[in-house]
Design a protein around this motif. Sequence first.
Motif: not given
Length: 86
Positions: A11-16, A18-19
């Motif tokens: 999840e390093t490329d997901q925004s907060l 999105d998480r």
Amino acid sequence: MTDTDSLDDAETDQSLADRVRSHVSENRTGMLHDLAFAVVWVTVVSVLYDVAFANSPQWVLYMFMLAGIPAYFGFFISLEMVKESR
């Protein structure tokens, strides 16, 4: 590798946002049950404290609120036991 490591890597490329959206969509019913239990517990305790224990000190209210923690786990554990016995 632990679960948190795999989550962090994936999840390093997901925004907060999105998480959070992903977490809520995966745990929707559990979060709804938790919220419903909390609202019902606080309502019942508040009514009991205002009506039945009106002359009691405020620490009684806090003890009733703290009793919600074991009540929560007891309720949901017993619910799981009933589901398993079917």
